[in-house]
Design a protein around this motif. Sequence first.
Motif, PDB file in Angstrom:
ATOM      1  N   GLU A  33       0.732  -1.141  -0.176  1.00 56.11           N
ATOM      2  CA  GLU A  33      -0.076  -0.028   0.209  1.00 56.11           C
ATOM      3  C   GLU A  33       0.906   1.075   0.046  1.00 56.11           C
ATOM      4  O   GLU A  33       0.580   2.290  -0.597  1.00 56.11           O
ATOM      5  CB  GLU A  33      -0.868  -0.003   1.332  1.00 56.11           C
ATOM      6  N   CYS A  34       1.953   1.256   0.968  1.00 54.33           N
ATOM      7  CA  CYS A  34       2.901   2.388   0.834  1.00 54.33           C
ATOM      8  C   CYS A  34       3.419   2.599  -0.437  1.00 54.33           C
ATOM      9  O   CYS A  34       3.493   3.670  -1.012  1.00 54.33           O
ATOM     10  CB  CYS A  34       3.953   2.135   1.847  1.00 54.33           C
ATOM     11  N   ILE A  35       3.925   1.615  -1.150  1.00 49.93           N
ATOM     12  CA  ILE A  35       4.682   1.804  -2.332  1.00 49.93           C
ATOM     13  C   ILE A  35       3.782   2.234  -3.377  1.00 49.93           C
ATOM     14  O   ILE A  35       3.911   2.985  -4.351  1.00 49.93           O
ATOM     15  CB  ILE A  35       5.290   0.494  -2.922  1.00 49.93           C
ATOM     16  N   SER A  36       2.481   1.733  -3.388  1.00 49.29           N
ATOM     17  CA  SER A  36       1.578   1.803  -4.343  1.00 49.29           C
ATOM     18  C   SER A  36       1.081   3.309  -4.229  1.00 49.29           C
ATOM     19  O   SER A  36       1.047   4.153  -5.223  1.00 49.29           O
ATOM     20  CB  SER A  36       0.236   0.950  -4.312  1.00 49.29           C
ATOM     21  N   ALA A  37       0.945   3.692  -3.060  1.00 52.96           N
ATOM     22  CA  ALA A  37       0.582   5.517  -2.787  1.00 52.96           C
ATOM     23  C   ALA A  37       1.674   6.047  -3.537  1.00 52.96           C
ATOM     24  O   ALA A  37       1.561   7.174  -3.640  1.00 52.96           O
ATOM     25  CB  ALA A  37       0.106   5.407  -1.511  1.00 52.96           C
ATOM     26  N   ALA A  38       2.996   5.790  -2.806  1.00 55.17           N
ATOM     27  CA  ALA A  38       4.162   6.674  -3.442  1.00 55.17           C
ATOM     28  C   ALA A  38       4.111   6.957  -4.693  1.00 55.17           C
ATOM     29  O   ALA A  38       4.513   7.870  -5.225  1.00 55.17           O
ATOM     30  CB  ALA A  38       5.402   6.155  -2.577  1.00 55.17           C
ATOM     31  N   CYS A  39       4.042   5.758  -5.623  1.00 54.56           N
ATOM     32  CA  CYS A  39       3.775   5.573  -6.971  1.00 54.56           C
ATOM     33  C   CYS A  39       3.024   6.501  -7.327  1.00 54.56           C
ATOM     34  O   CYS A  39       3.157   7.306  -8.728  1.00 54.56           O
ATOM     35  CB  CYS A  39       3.822   4.261  -7.523  1.00 54.56           C
ATOM     36  N   ALA A  40       1.655   6.646  -7.050  1.00 54.70           N
ATOM     37  CA  ALA A  40       0.525   7.445  -7.484  1.00 54.70           C
ATOM     38  C   ALA A  40       0.973   8.769  -7.298  1.00 54.70           C
ATOM     39  O   ALA A  40       0.643   9.680  -8.151  1.00 54.70           O
ATOM     40  CB  ALA A  40      -0.562   7.034  -6.845  1.00 54.70           C
ATOM     41  N   ARG A  41       1.421   9.176  -6.087  1.00 49.94           N
ATOM     42  CA  ARG A  41       1.836  10.600  -5.781  1.00 49.94           C
ATOM     43  C   ARG A  41       3.002  10.886  -7.001  1.00 49.94           C
ATOM     44  O   ARG A  41       2.808  12.090  -7.129  1.00 49.94           O
ATOM     45  CB  ARG A  41       2.377  10.586  -4.135  1.00 49.94           C
ATOM     46  N   ALA A  42       3.811  10.026  -7.302  1.00 53.49           N
ATOM     47  CA  ALA A  42       4.801  10.548  -8.299  1.00 53.49           C
ATOM     48  C   ALA A  42       4.456  10.435  -9.702  1.00 53.49           C
ATOM     49  O   ALA A  42       5.291  10.841 -10.410  1.00 53.49           O
ATOM     50  CB  ALA A  42       6.149   9.587  -7.795  1.00 53.49           C
ATOM     51  N   GLY A  43       3.141   9.860  -9.899  1.00 57.68           N
ATOM     52  CA  GLY A  43       2.950   9.857 -11.276  1.00 57.68           C
ATOM     53  C   GLY A  43       3.529   8.903 -11.710  1.00 57.68           C
ATOM     54  O   GLY A  43       3.689   8.759 -13.213  1.00 57.68           O
ATOM     55  N   ARG A  44       3.791   7.604 -11.194  1.00 58.18           N
ATOM     56  CA  ARG A  44       4.554   6.415 -11.783  1.00 58.18           C
ATOM     57  C   ARG A  44       3.904   5.195 -11.572  1.00 58.18           C
ATOM     58  O   ARG A  44       2.981   5.091 -10.729  1.00 58.18           O
ATOM     59  CB  ARG A  44       5.912   6.029 -10.851  1.00 58.18           C
ATOM     60  N   PRO A  45       3.955   4.269 -12.814  1.00 56.53           N
ATOM     61  CA  PRO A  45       3.075   3.220 -12.798  1.00 56.53           C
ATOM     62  C   PRO A  45       3.468   2.364 -11.463  1.00 56.53           C
ATOM     63  O   PRO A  45       4.798   2.394 -11.354  1.00 56.53           O
ATOM     64  CB  PRO A  45       3.568   2.454 -13.983  1.00 56.53           C
ATOM     65  N   ARG A  46       2.900   1.472 -10.577  1.00 61.68           N
ATOM     66  CA  ARG A  46       3.417   0.758  -9.931  1.00 61.68           C
ATOM     67  C   ARG A  46       4.447  -0.536 -10.267  1.00 61.68           C
ATOM     68  O   ARG A  46       5.309  -0.374  -9.456  1.00 61.68           O
ATOM     69  CB  ARG A  46       2.159   0.085  -9.053  1.00 61.68           C
ATOM     70  N   ASP A  47       4.222  -0.636 -11.500  1.00 66.85           N
ATOM     71  CA  ASP A  47       5.173  -1.932 -11.832  1.00 66.85           C
ATOM     72  C   ASP A  47       6.489  -1.350 -12.241  1.00 66.85           C
ATOM     73  O   ASP A  47       7.528  -2.035 -12.357  1.00 66.85           O
ATOM     74  CB  ASP A  47       4.439  -2.677 -13.123  1.00 66.85           C
ATOM     75  N   GLU A  48       6.995  -0.093 -12.014  1.00 65.10           N
ATOM     76  CA  GLU A  48       8.055   0.440 -12.145  1.00 65.10           C
ATOM     77  C   GLU A  48       9.048   0.434 -11.008  1.00 65.10           C
ATOM     78  O   GLU A  48      10.397   0.381 -10.969  1.00 65.10           O
ATOM     79  CB  GLU A  48       8.100   1.871 -12.514  1.00 65.10           C
ATOM     80  N   VAL A  49       8.432  -0.231  -9.703  1.00 65.40           N
ATOM     81  CA  VAL A  49       9.270  -0.125  -8.413  1.00 65.40           C
ATOM     82  C   VAL A  49       9.106  -1.667  -7.911  1.00 65.40           C
ATOM     83  O   VAL A  49       8.304  -2.288  -7.909  1.00 65.40           O
ATOM     84  CB  VAL A  49       8.606   0.733  -7.281  1.00 65.40           C
ATOM     85  N   THR A  50      10.429  -2.271  -7.827  1.00 69.93           N
ATOM     86  CA  THR A  50      10.382  -3.814  -7.417  1.00 69.93           C
ATOM     87  C   THR A  50      10.773  -3.692  -5.796  1.00 69.93           C
ATOM     88  O   THR A  50      11.873  -2.852  -5.444  1.00 69.93           O
ATOM     89  CB  THR A  50      11.661  -4.331  -8.141  1.00 69.93           C
ATOM     90  N   LEU A  51      10.305  -4.553  -5.093  1.00 71.30           N
ATOM     91  CA  LEU A  51      10.357  -4.691  -3.592  1.00 71.30           C
ATOM     92  C   LEU A  51      11.441  -5.698  -3.467  1.00 71.30           C
ATOM     93  O   LEU A  51      11.233  -7.010  -3.800  1.00 71.30           O
ATOM     94  CB  LEU A  51       9.321  -4.919  -2.834  1.00 71.30           C
ATOM     95  N   ILE A  52      12.657  -5.277  -2.854  1.00 68.78           N
ATOM     96  CA  ILE A  52      13.654  -6.218  -2.367  1.00 68.78           C
ATOM     97  C   ILE A  52      13.563  -6.473  -0.849  1.00 68.78           C
ATOM     98  O   ILE A  52      13.299  -5.293  -0.089  1.00 68.78           O
ATOM     99  CB  ILE A  52      14.923  -5.993  -2.768  1.00 68.78           C
TER     100      ILE A  52
END
Length: 255
Positions: A33-52
């Motif tokens: 949820e945190c990553i998705s919300a951060a992506c939304a605020r940045a105008g980035r698709p969620r699949d641009e960020v990978t969780l390690i």
Amino acid sequence: MAGGHPRPAAGGGRAVTNDRKTQLAENLARVEECISAACARAGRPRDEVTLIVVTKTYPASDVRLLAELGVRQVAENRDQEAAPKAAECADLPLTWHFVGQLQTNKVRSVAGYAGIVQSVDRVRLVTALSKEAVRAGRELGCLIQVALDAEAGERGERGGVAPDGVGALAEAIAGAEGLRLDGVMTVAPLVGPYAGRELAAFERLMEISSDLRAGHPAATMVSAGMSADLEEAVAAGATHVRVGTAVLGVRPRLR
């Protein structure tokens, strides 16, 4: 955002395992949820960020549960802990990232299980990694660890190469047999001009990444951000975030 290890539940090991899996699933959902919300605020698709998920100090049983929950990227920072854990989980579809400061006498071991070494910070380490990658018949991905708190030509307190040394190190990696230059990594500095300015630090890393990609277009990976500052990392443009505590809980102190 996360709790510690669960207390033993009545009913034996299976109940404990189920409790831990539920806890990890809930923690992963909160991080998602945190990553998705951060992506939304940045105008980035969620699949641009990978969780390690950084699994240091936690057992192989937790890694197995994480794999069951869909985690595919895990990280460790100490070879003496990572090597046996990776061996125990060798049947799982995981990519292991080594994120700690790496001594050359540990390179042979790390080259046997790591898919990506995120903490490459000196030419001597490049030489050692290349030798062992070739010996093992493997290709190792490499990230250049950038020390944003370093003065020109000096090492940062958390390891890493100064920004003005990135270019030469990139050339060394790109020219080394068995290695693949994947991008850059940093840890938000605790001292220096970027202390307490995580967003500015990660934006600087993005500038360094852009310069690197001008000569090495495939080096697109930008690893930045941990549990406390992953939102700033996503806002700056990081492609990978390294999260431990928020998924696994507050770590026990190492003895």
